[in-house]
Design an enzyme around this catalytic site. Structure first.
Site, mmCIF file in Angstrom:
data_model
loop_
_atom_site.group_PDB
_atom_site.id
_atom_site.type_symbol
_atom_site.label_atom_id
_atom_site.label_comp_id
_atom_site.label_asym_id
_atom_site.label_seq_id
_atom_site.Cartn_x
_atom_site.Cartn_y
_atom_site.Cartn_z
ATOM 1 N N THR A 281 0.873 -1.133 -0.092
ATOM 2 C CA THR A 281 0.006 0.066 0.046
ATOM 3 C C THR A 281 0.917 1.330 0.046
ATOM 4 O OG1 THR A 281 -1.796 1.145 1.227
ATOM 5 C CG2 THR A 281 -0.218 0.115 2.605
ATOM 6 N N HIS B 39 -14.247 -2.811 9.038
ATOM 7 C CA HIS B 39 -14.230 -4.106 7.623
ATOM 8 C C HIS B 39 -12.504 -4.135 7.662
ATOM 9 C CE1 HIS B 39 -13.576 0.348 7.255
ATOM 10 N NE2 HIS B 39 -12.693 0.150 6.089
ATOM 11 N N ARG B 40 -11.765 -3.284 7.894
ATOM 12 C CA ARG B 40 -10.358 -3.634 7.843
ATOM 13 C C ARG B 40 -9.864 -4.401 9.087
ATOM 14 N NH1 ARG B 40 -9.108 0.043 4.941
ATOM 15 N NH2 ARG B 40 -8.821 1.472 6.757
ATOM 16 N N ASP C 45 -8.075 -4.352 -0.352
ATOM 17 C CA ASP C 45 -8.750 -3.338 -1.040
ATOM 18 C C ASP C 45 -10.213 -3.104 -0.554
ATOM 19 O OD1 ASP C 45 -8.612 -1.728 -3.568
ATOM 20 O OD2 ASP C 45 -10.301 -3.248 -4.486
ATOM 21 N N GLY D 208 -10.779 9.115 4.524
ATOM 22 C CA GLY D 208 -11.738 8.719 3.329
ATOM 23 C C GLY D 208 -13.082 9.039 3.657
HETATM 24 P P1 IMP Z 1 -8.677 1.262 -0.352
HETATM 25 O O1 IMP Z 1 -8.842 0.222 -1.851
HETATM 26 O O2 IMP Z 1 -8.302 0.399 0.656
HETATM 27 O O3 IMP Z 1 -7.396 2.031 -0.825
HETATM 28 O O4 IMP Z 1 -9.911 1.861 -0.394
HETATM 29 C C1 IMP Z 1 -10.561 2.553 -1.254
HETATM 30 C C2 IMP Z 1 -11.160 3.906 -0.721
HETATM 31 O O5 IMP Z 1 -12.139 3.440 0.111
HETATM 32 C C3 IMP Z 1 -10.131 4.701 -0.056
HETATM 33 O O6 IMP Z 1 -9.650 5.788 -0.822
HETATM 34 C C4 IMP Z 1 -11.070 5.585 0.842
HETATM 35 O O7 IMP Z 1 -11.838 6.555 0.063
HETATM 36 C C5 IMP Z 1 -12.161 4.625 1.119
HETATM 37 N N1 IMP Z 1 -11.711 3.719 2.334
HETATM 38 C C6 IMP Z 1 -11.087 2.595 2.571
HETATM 39 N N2 IMP Z 1 -10.948 2.363 3.888
HETATM 40 C C7 IMP Z 1 -11.676 3.425 4.580
HETATM 41 C C8 IMP Z 1 -11.910 3.299 5.927
HETATM 42 O O8 IMP Z 1 -11.426 2.835 6.601
HETATM 43 N N3 IMP Z 1 -12.550 4.491 6.263
HETATM 44 C C9 IMP Z 1 -13.068 5.305 5.339
HETATM 45 N N4 IMP Z 1 -12.762 5.245 3.922
HETATM 46 C C10 IMP Z 1 -12.309 4.157 3.649
#
Ligand code: IMP
Length: 193
Positions: free
Chosen positions: A8, A177-178, A69, A150
């Site tokens: 990342t 979620h993560r 993702d 985000g």
């Molecule tokens: P990624 O694929 O994990 O990079 O997430 C894609 C997009 O989802 C990011 O650019 C954020 O806009 C949103 N996102 C991912 N994780 C979070 C979070 O924990 N909180 C809020 N937005 C998130």
């Protein structure tokens, strides 16, 4: 201790995931691994993108690695922005641009149900394995809080009274979620030691 490279370029995510795996594995950043550059995410599924990002590292290092993702899936928008959450308001847009677009799209909409879903792809000795996490919640009508990143200021998880951006990071990590996806990854990694 086992070492894993996390594919990342997002410093917030690196910090969150490092804290969650502390004591179990050493999480190396791309920089720690001597890697740089943009990693493509051209799949139309979270699983496909997680695999693509982890494979990018594997092909260059042949070291065990993982990628995640995440998508924000909004009921009233038919699951959008989903896999396109990062660039919902366009290429190179900011978190703020995305939130503005989301709030505009939901203006006057009663059903504000949404979920965040994360897929982690772990590649060990060339073999991919997947771990998933999900949190359900509601999209607020305005921003609350300054923590996180985000869509955090406009997402309130079910059974909580504050947005993700109003929670201390360790509380968000516990229920997010993560957090759930990392928990599944952790359970797997514990079977190896
Ligand atoms: P990624 O694929 O994990 O990079 O997430 C894609 C997009 O989802 C990011 O650019 C954020 O806009 C949103 N996102 C991912 N994780 C979070 C979070 O924990 N909180 C809020 N937005 C998130």
């Amino acid at each position: 201790m086992k070492e894993l490279i996390f594919a990342t370029n997002n410093k917030h995510k690196l910090q969150e995931v490092r804290a969650m795996l502390d004591g179990l594995v050493v999480v190396k950043s791309l920089e720690d691994a001597g890697l740089s550059g943009e990693i493509d995410e051209t799949s139309n599924t979270l699983q496909g993108n997680a695999l693509q990002k982890a494979q990018w590292v594997w092909e260059r290092t042949h070291a065990d690695c993982f990628a995640d993702d995440t998508g924000l899936e909004v009921d009233a928008l038919g699951g959008a922005p989903g896999v396109y959450s990062a660039r919902y308001a366009g290429e190179h847009c900011s978190f703020d641009d995305n939130i503005n677009k989301l709030l505009a799209a939901l203006q006057g909409t009663e059903n504000r149900k949404a979920d965040f879903r994360t897929v982690i792809c772990l590649i060990e000795q060339g073999v991919p394995r997947y771990f998933e996490g999900r949190v359900d919640g509601t999209i607020l009508t305005e921003r609350y809080g300054t923590e996180g990143f985000g869509y955090d200021p406009v997402f309130i998880p079910d059974r909580f009274a504050v947005s993700f951006a109003e929670m201390p990071p360790d509380v968000k990590n516990m229920i997010s979620h993560r957090g759930m996806a990392v928990k599944a990854l952790t359970a797997y990694l514990k079977t190896l030691v």
